[in-house]
Design an enzyme around this catalytic site. Structure first.
Site, mmCIF file in Angstrom:
data_model
loop_
_atom_site.group_PDB
_atom_site.id
_atom_site.type_symbol
_atom_site.label_atom_id
_atom_site.label_comp_id
_atom_site.label_asym_id
_atom_site.label_seq_id
_atom_site.Cartn_x
_atom_site.Cartn_y
_atom_site.Cartn_z
ATOM 1 C CG ASN A 37 -2.154 0.777 1.076
ATOM 2 O OD1 ASN A 37 -2.388 1.383 0.037
ATOM 3 N ND2 ASN A 37 -2.991 0.777 2.105
ATOM 4 C CG HIS A 122 -12.378 -3.475 9.603
ATOM 5 N ND1 HIS A 122 -11.365 -2.736 9.048
ATOM 6 C CD2 HIS A 122 -11.849 -4.685 9.898
ATOM 7 C CE1 HIS A 122 -10.271 -3.476 9.010
ATOM 8 N NE2 HIS A 122 -10.536 -4.663 9.506
ATOM 9 C CE1 TYR A 159 -6.072 1.736 10.215
ATOM 10 C CE2 TYR A 159 -6.809 0.965 12.373
ATOM 11 C CZ TYR A 159 -6.510 0.716 11.046
ATOM 12 O OH TYR A 159 -6.678 -0.540 10.531
ATOM 13 C CD GLU A 242 -4.394 -5.182 14.206
ATOM 14 O OE1 GLU A 242 -5.631 -5.289 14.230
ATOM 15 O OE2 GLU A 242 -3.749 -4.992 13.164
ATOM 16 C CD GLU A 268 -1.570 -3.691 10.388
ATOM 17 O OE1 GLU A 268 -2.593 -4.319 10.672
ATOM 18 O OE2 GLU A 268 -1.561 -2.492 10.086
ATOM 19 C CG HIS A 318 -2.771 -7.298 7.538
ATOM 20 N ND1 HIS A 318 -2.000 -6.510 6.704
ATOM 21 C CD2 HIS A 318 -3.592 -6.455 8.200
ATOM 22 C CE1 HIS A 318 -2.347 -5.251 6.864
ATOM 23 N NE2 HIS A 318 -3.302 -5.183 7.765
ATOM 24 C CG ASP A 322 -3.750 -2.576 2.475
ATOM 25 O OD1 ASP A 322 -4.668 -2.202 3.226
ATOM 26 O OD2 ASP A 322 -2.670 -3.016 2.893
ATOM 27 C CD1 TRP A 408 -2.201 7.825 10.377
ATOM 28 C CD2 TRP A 408 -1.867 5.859 9.363
ATOM 29 N NE1 TRP A 408 -3.388 7.437 9.807
ATOM 30 C CE2 TRP A 408 -3.219 6.236 9.187
ATOM 31 C CE3 TRP A 408 -1.411 4.650 8.824
ATOM 32 C CZ2 TRP A 408 -4.104 5.455 8.482
ATOM 33 C CZ3 TRP A 408 -2.296 3.874 8.127
ATOM 34 C CH2 TRP A 408 -3.644 4.285 7.949
HETATM 35 O O1 KDG Z 1 -1.972 -0.441 4.427
HETATM 36 C C1 KDG Z 1 -2.204 -0.230 5.769
HETATM 37 C C2 KDG Z 1 -3.389 -1.063 6.202
HETATM 38 O O2 KDG Z 1 -3.228 -2.374 5.760
HETATM 39 C C3 KDG Z 1 -3.554 -1.081 7.704
HETATM 40 O O3 KDG Z 1 -3.685 0.224 8.168
HETATM 41 C C4 KDG Z 1 -4.783 -1.915 8.057
HETATM 42 O O4 KDG Z 1 -4.202 -1.842 10.383
HETATM 43 C C5 KDG Z 1 -4.800 -2.385 9.461
HETATM 44 C C6 KDG Z 1 -5.608 -3.571 9.759
HETATM 45 O O5 KDG Z 1 -5.556 -4.034 10.892
HETATM 46 O O6 KDG Z 1 -6.265 -4.068 8.861
HETATM 47 MG MG MG Z 2 -3.957 -3.312 11.977
#
Ligand code: KDG
Ligand code: MG
Length: 408
Positions: A37, A122, A159, A242, A268, A318, A322, A408
């Site tokens: 990504n 999610h 996020y 996580e 991840e 994961h 993406d 981030w």
């Molecule tokens: O590309 C970044 C994402 O894959 C990420 O931010 C997703 O944290 C993530 C998750 O737990 O799916």
């Molecule tokens: Mg994550």
């Protein structure tokens, strides 16, 4: 089973994807996902310029040999670009081997260890009522485990919180934006730590004690802050917390573990077993979060998860948007076959992505299944892919109130 062609296809139906297609002399094709990504073209170049020329003429059956050759002959080890490129080759070769055998890939990995793959979805909201609506919508879709992300008073963009479109259309969280520069977001760990336990109290109050709930702290806390959060969330019985810290500092998890029994999931952003050595040997985590796509493919993930199994650590592969449908399908075959399966992340792709990637995996009553087509069960419609050329897109980044760049 000589490899006669290897093509790198970069497409952007709903978002960018890097796909490798390997073809053998007898016309069998295999697909691998190399999507990274925000850095997609670096993997595409690594594959096109440095890997494809080495594949031509090789025996497609020799998967372990190809993996070791690509890993060791590069001399420069590990790293997300290298390991995503190796993953793309590895999965494409497993796809070919399984097609040649006339079996779904999971059969070659030892056969099914379960009938279905528990997936989590999610849910998110800018406030508690919006979050409840999102949880209800996910339950209606069939999800039986839910990740909970929420806005925090005093922070503009957090996020994992999807902007709601208001027109009733499905709108999942997609952090990468098709813009030429990464968007700047803001962060305040103290505000987050004050707010989050109350959100989980409200969710448990509304949805009861049984529903498995997950949360992603997305690498933003220090070890002592993470310890405090884990402890504060204990009454709400999370399935996992996580990425509570930026875990490349593996030793930091000792401190977190001393203070909380909230289960921890990490990995991840990792790409090899070496990133987990301390975490797994010292049993500092409960779930391995690596993606097949970013961790060297089926070959490397199998070894990583077998290592984790010795310590009763389970998989939590994961699976955000993406990861392309190719990477997702590869994960599902592994999920079905391994003994130490934990849970699978599942964010559904958009309709355009489904046009480009024809998939055989299914989602029924909260459980995924890779299907029984020979191979991994995904085919690429190259004409459809050509309609969606690459578009620059970046993940956002964070600054604290005083302007300092933060995780981030
Ligand atoms: O590309 C970044 C994402 O894959 C990420 O931010 C997703 O944290 C993530 C998750 O737990 O799916
Ligand atoms: Mg994550």
């Amino acid at each position: 089973m000589k490899i006669v062609a290897a093509d790198v296809i970069v497409s952007s139906p709903d978002r960018n994807f890097v796909t490798l297609k390997i073809t053998t002399a007898d016309g069998i094709t295999g697909l691998g996902d190399g999507t990274l990504n925000g850095r997609e073209l670096s993997v595409a170049s690594y594959l096109r310029d440095h890997v494809v020329p080495l594949l031509l003429g090789r025996d497609a059956h020799r998967i372990e040999d190809a993996w070791q050759f690509l890993y060791r002959s590069a001399y420069w080890r590990r790293g997300p670009v290298t390991m995503a490129a190796i993953a793309a080759v590895d999965v494409a070769l497993w796809d070919i081997k399984a097609k040649a055998a006339g079996m779904p890939l999971y059969q070659l990995l030892g056969g099914a260890s379960r009938t279905g793959i528990m997936a989590y979805g999610h849910a998110s909201g800018r406030d508690v009522p919006e979050l409840f609506d999102s949880i209800r919508a996910h339950l209606e879709l069939g999800f039986r485990s839910i990740r909970v992300q929420t806005s925090v008073p005093g922070i503009n963009a957090v996020y994992g919180v999807a902007a709601q479109s208001g027109d009733g259309k499905r709108y999942d969280y997609e952090p990468a934006q098709r813009i030429p520069l990464p968007a700047e977001e803001d962060w305040d760990s103290r505000a987050y730590l004050r707010h989050l336990p109350g959100v989980f109290e409200a969710v448990r109050g509304e949805f009861g004690p049984e529903l498995p709930l997950l949360h992603d702290a997305h690498h933003r806390l220090t070890p002592i802050q993470a310890a405090r959060l884990g402890k504060a969330l204990e009454p709400y019985d999370l399935f996992w917390l996580e990425d509570c810290t930026p875990a490349e500092n593996q030793e930091a998890l000792r401190l977190v573990r001393q203070h909380t029994t909230t289960p921890l999931a990490i990995g991840e952003v990792f790409n090899t077993v070496w990133d987990y050595q301390t975490l797994i040997r010292e049993q500092l985590i409960d779930y391995v979060r690596s993606a097949v796509t970013h961790t060297g493919g089926i070959t490397a993930m199998r070894k990583l998860l077998d290592f984790a199994a010795q310590y009763q650590i389970k998989s939590g592969i994961h699976g955000p948007t993406d990861i392309s449908p190719v990477g997702m399908a590869a994960a599902l075959h592994l999920d079905l076959a391994i003994h130490n399966f934990g849970i699978q992340e599942y964010m559904r792709h958009g309709a355009l992505t489904d046009e480009v990637f024809r998939q055989s995996f299914t989602f029924t009553d909260g459980y995924l299944h890779p299907g029984d087509q020979p191979g991994i069960g995904v085919e690429l419609d190259e004409q459809a892919a050509a309609r969606f050329p690459y578009q620059p897109a970046y993940l956002p980044f964070n600054r604290l109130k005083d302007g300092t760049v933060h995780d981030w």
